[in-house]
Design a protein around this motif. Structure first.
Motif, PDB file in Angstrom:
ATOM      1  N   ILE A  62      67.485  26.533  46.729  1.00 21.12           N
ATOM      2  CA  ILE A  62      67.954  27.403  47.723  1.00 21.12           C
ATOM      3  C   ILE A  62      67.930  28.866  47.726  1.00 21.12           C
ATOM      4  N   LEU A  63      68.325  29.084  46.427  1.00 14.87           N
ATOM      5  CA  LEU A  63      68.713  30.639  46.294  1.00 14.87           C
ATOM      6  C   LEU A  63      67.398  31.212  45.898  1.00 14.87           C
ATOM      7  N   ASN A  64      66.364  30.175  45.132  1.00 17.20           N
ATOM      8  CA  ASN A  64      64.869  30.908  44.692  1.00 17.20           C
ATOM      9  C   ASN A  64      64.058  30.732  45.975  1.00 17.20           C
ATOM     10  N   GLY A  65      64.422  30.444  47.149  1.00 16.32           N
ATOM     11  CA  GLY A  65      63.439  30.464  48.179  1.00 16.32           C
ATOM     12  C   GLY A  65      62.653  29.585  48.291  1.00 16.32           C
ATOM     13  N   VAL A  66      62.853  28.177  47.753  1.00 15.37           N
ATOM     14  CA  VAL A  66      61.722  27.238  47.943  1.00 15.37           C
ATOM     15  C   VAL A  66      61.658  26.760  49.420  1.00 15.37           C
ATOM     16  N   TYR A  67      62.726  27.046  50.125  1.00 16.47           N
ATOM     17  CA  TYR A  67      62.555  26.563  51.427  1.00 16.47           C
ATOM     18  C   TYR A  67      62.204  27.484  52.419  1.00 16.47           C
ATOM     19  N   THR A  68      61.545  28.499  51.942  1.00 19.56           N
ATOM     20  CA  THR A  68      61.199  29.543  52.731  1.00 19.56           C
ATOM     21  C   THR A  68      59.564  29.657  52.581  1.00 19.56           C
ATOM     22  N   ILE A  69      59.102  28.660  52.037  1.00 17.20           N
ATOM     23  CA  ILE A  69      57.747  28.746  51.554  1.00 17.20           C
ATOM     24  C   ILE A  69      56.841  27.959  52.546  1.00 17.20           C
ATOM     25  N   ALA A  70      55.979  28.372  53.095  1.00 14.67           N
ATOM     26  CA  ALA A  70      55.106  27.595  54.081  1.00 14.67           C
ATOM     27  C   ALA A  70      54.191  26.521  53.310  1.00 14.67           C
ATOM     28  N   TRP A  71      54.482  25.378  53.064  1.00 18.26           N
ATOM     29  CA  TRP A  71      53.938  24.356  52.212  1.00 18.26           C
ATOM     30  C   TRP A  71      52.484  24.031  52.760  1.00 18.26           C
ATOM     31  N   SER A  72      52.280  24.503  54.002  1.00 18.93           N
ATOM     32  CA  SER A  72      50.907  24.078  54.591  1.00 18.93           C
ATOM     33  C   SER A  72      49.944  25.038  53.448  1.00 18.93           C
ATOM     34  N   TYR A  73      50.570  26.343  53.152  1.00 20.53           N
ATOM     35  CA  TYR A  73      49.748  27.047  52.405  1.00 20.53           C
ATOM     36  C   TYR A  73      50.098  27.446  51.178  1.00 20.53           C
ATOM     37  N   SER A  74      50.547  26.439  50.286  1.00 25.34           N
ATOM     38  CA  SER A  74      51.065  26.698  49.120  1.00 25.34           C
ATOM     39  C   SER A  74      50.099  26.890  47.826  1.00 25.34           C
ATOM     40  N   TYR A  75      50.548  27.676  47.140  1.00 26.86           N
ATOM     41  CA  TYR A  75      49.527  27.836  45.938  1.00 26.86           C
ATOM     42  C   TYR A  75      50.426  27.478  44.721  1.00 26.86           C
ATOM     43  N   PHE A  76      49.663  27.657  43.442  1.00 24.34           N
ATOM     44  CA  PHE A  76      50.302  27.292  42.363  1.00 24.34           C
ATOM     45  C   PHE A  76      51.436  28.127  42.162  1.00 24.34           C
ATOM     46  N   ARG A  77      51.500  29.234  42.258  1.00 28.25           N
ATOM     47  CA  ARG A  77      52.735  30.176  42.353  1.00 28.25           C
ATOM     48  C   ARG A  77      54.085  29.411  42.907  1.00 28.25           C
ATOM     49  N   ASP A  78      53.876  28.864  43.990  1.00 30.19           N
ATOM     50  CA  ASP A  78      55.046  28.072  44.703  1.00 30.19           C
ATOM     51  C   ASP A  78      55.422  26.864  43.891  1.00 30.19           C
TER      52      ASP A  78
END
Length: 161
Positions: A62-78
């Motif tokens: 949660i603190l690293n922002g995993v749930y703020t990522i738009a997983w439809s447009y994810s990249y390797f960085r995510d």
């Protein structure tokens, strides 16, 4: 009819959070199984420690922002963010357990091999869940055929000449 990709942001993130929590705890159970083989429920303290240990990893996600990522447009960085979050949660959970053991508090007594395997399995399960999520989302989108791609690119090529 509502499709899987149409979940609202809060409900989608809550769903991902619940699944991630279950996967992290399942990874702990697998780590216990790989370390001790077929074990019985005679040691409920290990299972309770698994809940606490999983909580460190989930809070780190949660603190690293995993749930703020738009997983439809994810990249390797995510995916590297997931790896970083699990490693940080693992390290904080393991260090907290060892620090409490120094003061005689038998809380978070998770063997090193179990916690390490649980962290590795957690990364694997969470990343593969995101890849699975993307495969479900890609079914809901129209796929452009190669003929349509040529028609889109061809006028641009004429202008460049």
């Amino acid at each position: 009819m509502k499709r899987h990709g149409d979940l609202s942001g809060f409900r989608r993130n809550l769903t991902l959070l619940v699944f991630d929590s279950l996967m992290v705890y399942f990874a702990f159970i697998l780590g216990m199984y790989f370390r001790y083989g077929i074990f019985t429920l005679d040691e409920p303290q290990f299972f309770l420690n698994g809940v606490y240990f999983s909580l460190f990893i989930v809070v780190s996600l949660i603190l690293n922002g995993v749930y703020t990522i738009a997983w439809s447009y994810s990249y390797f960085r995510d995916y590297l963010i997931i790896l970083r979050a699990v490693v940080i949660g693992y390290a904080v959970g393991f260090a907290t357990g060892r620090l409490l053991n120094l003061f005689g508090v038998r809380f978070l007594t998770v063997p090193f091999t179990v916690s390490t395997m649980a962290a590795i399995i957690s990364v694997f399960l969470i990343i593969w869940s995101r890849i699975f999520w993307l495969s479900i989302l890609s079914r809901n989108h129209h796929v452009v055929s190669s003929a349509e791609r040529v028609l889109i690119v061809a006028p641009v090529m004429r202008e460049l000449q």
